[in-house]
Design an enzyme around this catalytic site. Structure first.
Site, mmCIF file in Angstrom:
data_model
loop_
_atom_site.group_PDB
_atom_site.id
_atom_site.type_symbol
_atom_site.label_atom_id
_atom_site.label_comp_id
_atom_site.label_asym_id
_atom_site.label_seq_id
_atom_site.Cartn_x
_atom_site.Cartn_y
_atom_site.Cartn_z
ATOM 1 N N ASP A 160 162.593 -20.775 45.060
ATOM 2 C CA ASP A 160 161.143 -20.840 44.871
ATOM 3 C C ASP A 160 160.471 -20.879 46.244
ATOM 4 O OD1 ASP A 160 162.403 -23.487 44.999
ATOM 5 O OD2 ASP A 160 160.361 -24.270 44.873
ATOM 6 N N HIS A 188 156.072 -21.964 55.600
ATOM 7 C CA HIS A 188 154.917 -22.440 54.836
ATOM 8 C C HIS A 188 153.605 -21.865 55.366
ATOM 9 C CE1 HIS A 188 156.792 -26.220 52.750
ATOM 10 N NE2 HIS A 188 157.608 -25.194 52.774
ATOM 11 N N HIS A 217 167.372 -23.095 47.650
ATOM 12 C CA HIS A 217 166.361 -22.867 46.613
ATOM 13 C C HIS A 217 165.693 -21.510 46.803
ATOM 14 C CE1 HIS A 217 162.694 -23.646 49.088
ATOM 15 N NE2 HIS A 217 163.476 -24.479 49.750
ATOM 16 N N ASP A 223 162.522 -19.884 54.273
ATOM 17 C CA ASP A 223 162.508 -21.053 53.379
ATOM 18 C C ASP A 223 162.399 -20.600 51.930
ATOM 19 O OD1 ASP A 223 162.296 -23.657 52.407
ATOM 20 O OD2 ASP A 223 160.146 -23.747 52.763
ATOM 21 N N GLU A 233 162.193 -26.611 44.390
ATOM 22 C CA GLU A 233 162.243 -27.506 45.552
ATOM 23 C C GLU A 233 160.865 -27.810 46.094
ATOM 24 O OE1 GLU A 233 162.369 -28.808 49.709
ATOM 25 O OE2 GLU A 233 161.536 -26.921 48.938
ATOM 26 N N GLU A 234 159.979 -26.802 46.093
ATOM 27 C CA GLU A 234 158.677 -26.964 46.720
ATOM 28 C C GLU A 234 157.712 -27.818 45.894
ATOM 29 O OE1 GLU A 234 158.397 -26.192 49.632
ATOM 30 O OE2 GLU A 234 159.647 -24.455 50.101
ATOM 31 N N ASP A 262 168.274 -25.905 54.467
ATOM 32 C CA ASP A 262 166.839 -25.987 54.167
ATOM 33 C C ASP A 262 166.092 -26.707 55.281
ATOM 34 O OD1 ASP A 262 164.491 -25.704 52.647
ATOM 35 O OD2 ASP A 262 164.766 -27.660 51.711
#
Length: 463
Positions: free
Chosen positions: A88, A436, A86, A118, A152-153, A176
């Site tokens: 995003d 994150h 992903h 990520d 995804e997030e 991921d």
């Protein structure tokens, strides 16, 4: 023989990989407001368009699924493998030190920027694995597809759209998570809870709270405004609290503004962070308020500081194959009329709606809150002795030099809802990529090794 060719190709194209990754990182692909033809906003649509240009440039047949996902097929042969990544990213803070989130920088063998770990870096590694096989002329009996998504997030609505139109491949992996292979993902339970609370116009009271933006992130900042107390009174209460939270106080026209500063982390590993909301509510519950103190105390009792495993809520549990239940209070807001919170729990295989969901529902309602209806998302499991898992482990072992074993995670990876999907790379547990969090990075050597592992795995599965 193909291994040496692929390895040499990837090493020779290191700078190309990094430049392509920089191009993607420069795009702020946080979810935005939905627009016509751009379901997740301007940034996610732009990053898909940019990725599709790369894929076409390298000779792959592409398809854009209405800016939900973009795909690239290796050939027109029968497909056996999907690689699902992903583009995003999660929200960013202003606390980055090494660089700015969307201005990638290479330093000390690392590339910094939001998405490097990520999941833009892993997506590039997968792309270069495909490119190496194609340009080195390694023959495959079956085709494979690279699927690049953009939500995804925030719930994976991109995959819901895609898989309503396409069949799941016989085998799927997503880069991921961590190496070696994650074949078990915990169940998930995310619920809102609310209560009406009128702050009134007189007396000591909380008048405003804002904490967290994404439920799957341990919040590093939470802010409240308290009326009817002096700065000294709030400061005195804050000094008595012993935790990992820093409290910053400021006098405003509305009252005393309290900013709680903690440490961000992924909700699946809350023990890696310090929850600013929990720290803030802990302080609010200790203030001499005239209004609403019972509700603030109730939230503080259910979500005390550093209770990562739901002990206070009486849902703490653990099993051998999937580990402990985790709990994160990811969002808490109050506008003077209603408190609204959202929590995120990752649940081991031994958990169920009877021993988790029902217990939580009863606890919240017993304390006067209204809790959202709904059941948990069941755990995801692909047997460790399956062909997919065994071939991925074999590729990992070739490059890592260590025995690989299938692992479990509390994180909901991109394949959680796919029957035959596992997570495979690109991180290793001993390296904290600040995923994150602030100053996210990818170790460049790991990026290269991941591309080599992916190329080897594609050949084992499709060759």
């Amino acid at each position: 023989m193909y291994k040496e060719k692929l390895d040499a190709y990837i090493d020779a194209h290191k700078e190309d990989m990094l430049e392509d990754l920089k191009t993607l990182v420069r795009i702020n692909s946080q979810k935005g407001e939905s627009q016509q033809g751009k379901p997740f906003g301007e940034g996610p649509a732009k990053v898909l368009d940019t990725a599709e240009e790369m894929l076409k440039k390298y000779g792959f047949s592409t398809q854009n699924y209405d800016h939900y996902v973009v795909t690239a097929d290796f050939s027109d042969q029968e497909k056996k493998l999907d690689i699902l990544a992903h583009l995003d990213v999660v929200p960013v803070t202003k606390n980055w030190k090494e660089t700015q989130p969307f201005e990638p920088v290479i330093k000390d063998g690392k590339i910094y920027g939001r998405g490097t770990a990520d999941d833009k870096g892993p997506a590039i590694a997968a792309l270069y694995a495909m490119r190496a096989i194609k340009e080195c002329g390694v023959p495959l009996k079956n085709s494979m597809r690279l699927i690049l998504g953009s939500d995804e997030e925030c719930g994976s609505a991109d995959l819901e759209y895609y898989y309503a139109r396409e069949k799941e491949a016989p085998m799927t992996f997503t880069p991921d998570a961590d190496f070696p292979v994650i074949n078990l993902e915990k169940g998930r339970l995310q619920k809102d809870f609310t209560v009406k609370l009128d702050a009134g116009s007189t007396g000591a009271a909380v008048v405003k709270v804002q904490g967290g933006t994404k439920v799957n992130v341990v919040p590093d900042t939470a802010v409240a405004v308290v009326r009817g107390l002096t700065k000294d009174e709030v400061e005195c209460a804050a000094e008595k609290i012993k935790n990992h939270i820093t409290y910053l106080l400021k006098e405003t026209s509305e009252g005393i503004e309290i900013t709680a500063k903690g440490l961000a982390a992924h909700a699946s590993t809350p023990e890696a962070g310090h929850n600013a909301i929990c720290g803030l509510v802990n302080l609010l519950a200790d203030l001499p308020l005239d209004t609403g103190v019972g509700y603030w105390k109730a939230i503080a009792e259910m979500f005390p500081d550093d209770d990562f495993y739901g002990e206070a809520l009486k849902v703490n549990m653990e099993d051998e194959i999937s580990g402990k239940l985790t709990m994160n209070l990811g969002i808490l807001n109050y506008d003077g009329n209603e408190i609204k919170g959202v929590f995120d729990s990752r649940i081991p295989v031994c958990g169920s709606d009877d021993n988790v969901t029902a217990v939580l529902d009863q606890t919240f309602t017993g304390k006067g809150f209204v809790i959202e209806e709904g059941k948990m998302i069941a755990p995801h499991y692909v047997p460790a002795d399956s062909e997919l898992v065994q071939k991925l482990l074999a590729s990992y072992e070739v490059y890592s030099g260590v025995k690989g074993e299938a692992q479990s995670t509390g994180g909901g990876t991109y394949v959680h809802d796919l029957e035959r999907g596992v997570a495979f790379g690109c991180m290793v547990p001993e390296v904290d990529n600040h995923m994150h969090g602030d100053d996210e990075f990818m170790v460049i050597d790991m990026l290269l090794m991941s591309a080599k592992i992916f190329a080897d795995a594609i050949v084992r599965i499709c060759g």
